[in-house]
Scaffold this motif. Structure first.
Motif, PDB file in Angstrom:
ATOM      1  N   ARG A 326       0.765  -0.974  -0.121  1.00 37.54           N
ATOM      2  CA  ARG A 326       0.368   0.165  -0.214  1.00 37.54           C
ATOM      3  C   ARG A 326       0.458   1.150  -0.601  1.00 37.54           C
ATOM      4  O   ARG A 326       0.586   2.385   0.258  1.00 37.54           O
ATOM      5  CB  ARG A 326      -1.211   0.038   1.267  1.00 37.54           C
ATOM      6  N   ASN A 331      -6.134   2.032  -6.090  1.00 39.18           N
ATOM      7  CA  ASN A 331      -6.916   0.152  -6.472  1.00 39.18           C
ATOM      8  C   ASN A 331      -7.026  -0.203  -7.529  1.00 39.18           C
ATOM      9  O   ASN A 331      -6.861  -0.976  -7.903  1.00 39.18           O
ATOM     10  CB  ASN A 331      -8.254   0.548  -5.742  1.00 39.18           C
ATOM     11  N   ASN A 332      -6.954   0.210  -8.919  1.00 38.88           N
ATOM     12  CA  ASN A 332      -6.912   0.286 -10.206  1.00 38.88           C
ATOM     13  C   ASN A 332      -5.234  -0.195 -10.421  1.00 38.88           C
ATOM     14  O   ASN A 332      -4.846   0.600 -11.566  1.00 38.88           O
ATOM     15  CB  ASN A 332      -7.611   1.088 -11.454  1.00 38.88           C
TER      16      ASN A 332
END
Length: 386
Positions: A326, A331-332
């Motif tokens: 992270r 997120n894509n």
């Protein structure tokens, strides 16, 4: 008998060929005659293993006895079916003896056991009986849990092929073994508290785990992936769904040494290729759409690219590490990759292919991991020195 191969079943076969006659009590005949010979043969098999220097000769030795036992089991089963009541014990005893020895070879010499050999007809008959009962249980349990009927039919198709009307001569050990693996995994699945969509997903994971690499499975997945695309309204959503499916397939566990079609490519590799091609097509359409709608830019940064002193493999793994930890919060994944291929170059690639980047992102070699670890270690050492 093949030349230069010792035949360990001669005494047992000679005793069997004499046929039933007036003998001592049944229990004494098994205890005094058959069982000691079975134990002697087992011990001989174990001792003989150490006398072979060439594995090919050992394989011939094991498979020769395997074939002989299969033939003896078929013969004893046929004689048992037609025997008089007073003789049934004799043929049943030898049938059990041959089966015990065959199972011993299969269990202790698995590496050399010919899985593609025809299974004995009695063994097939028992498997058919058990499988038929299990199909009914599984159909009922999966229906109650609202499993997808197409998916259930796909998985039970393997079992149906075992119990259909074909001759037992076409059923091999490998086919029976595979059907037993399917049954075992499905019974474990129905015991879990899963229903509907979650259950269907686990059934697909079983398909990947057991490398069910049949044309029927590929056709099912082609329709399944198409339905996902049809339900996506925007191109980015289609790309994201395909990327997620690619991730699931790539990360799926596969049981070593098992497959539906032994000589065909693995299901996992075929699905990865299919999804990769489909993703590249959708991304190409998206780029064409974006290029036609974007006005020309006079920005002085046009053409600038960030250059990495790393290979594409190392870059792909670095991105994966940043995403998984992270540090990169997007997120894509597809959009991140599209950005990388547009604005980044490596020491050997002026133009990074998105297909190459994606392949290396999902399939990381151990050498790449070690080289990236070394890079990160050098960075930590720099921080410590500063």
């Amino acid at each position: 008998m093949l030349p230069n191969i010792k035949y360990e079943l001669r005494e047992l076969e000679n005793e069997f060929s004499q046929g039933p006659s007036t003998r001592v009590s049944r229990n004494d005949y098994w205890k005094d005659t058959i069982k000691p010979e079975i134990d002697r043969i087992k011990q001989t098999f174990i001792q003989e293993v150490f006398s072979f220097e060439d594995e090919r000769h050992l394989e011939r030795y094991i498979q020769y006895h395997q074939q002989a036992l299969i033939q003896l089991m078929d013969k004893s089963a046929l004689l048992l079916a037609n025997a008089k009541d007073g003789d049934k014990y004799f043929y049943d005893s030898f049938n059990n003896a041959f089966e015990e020895l065959l199972e011993f070879i299969e269990r202790h010499f698995t590496k050399y056991f010919d899985q593609d050999a025809r299974a004995p007809q009695g063994y097939v008959a028992r498997s058919r009986k058990d499988t038929k009962a299990n199909i009914r249980k599984l159909q009922k349990s999966l229906a109650l849990k609202q499993a997808d009927e197409k998916l259930v039919d796909l998985m039970l198709h393997v079992l149906v092929k075992i119990i259909d009307g074909r001759s037992a001569k076409s059923i091999t050990y490998r086919k029976i073994m595979y059907s037993k693996e399917i049954q075992k995994e499905l019974f474990l699945l129905v015991e879990r508290q899963l229903e509907g969509v979650a259950l269907n997903e686990e059934m697909r994971q079983i398909i990947y785990y057991l490398n069910y690499n049949s044309t029927r499975v590929l056709t099912y997945h082609a329709h399944y992936f198409t339905s996902l695309l049809d339900n996506a309204e925007f191109r980015t959503e289609k790309i994201e769904k395909l990327s997620f499916e690619l991730k699931k397939v790539t990360q799926a566990q596969v049981k070593p040494g098992i497959s539906y079609h032994q000589d065909a490519p693995s299901l996992k590799s075929q699905l990865i290729d299919y999804l990769t091609v489909e993703l590249e097509y959708q991304e190409r359409l998206q780029r064409l759409s974006s290029n036609s709608s974007e006005p020309p830019s006079n920005n002085f940064m046009d053409g600038f690219k960030l250059k990495f002193d790393a290979s594409v493999s190392q870059l792909a793994y670095l991105i994966k590490v940043f995403l998984e930890t992270r540090l990169i919060a997007n997120n894509n994944i597809s959009q991140v990759m599209a950005f990388i291929v547009r604005f980044v170059v490596t020491k050997k690639s002026e133009n990074i292919s998105i297909g190459s980047l994606r392949s290396k992102f999902y399939n990381t070699e151990s050498g790449t991991k070690e080289s990236v670890r070394s890079m990160l270690t050098s960075m930590i050492q720099y921080i410590d020195r500063s």
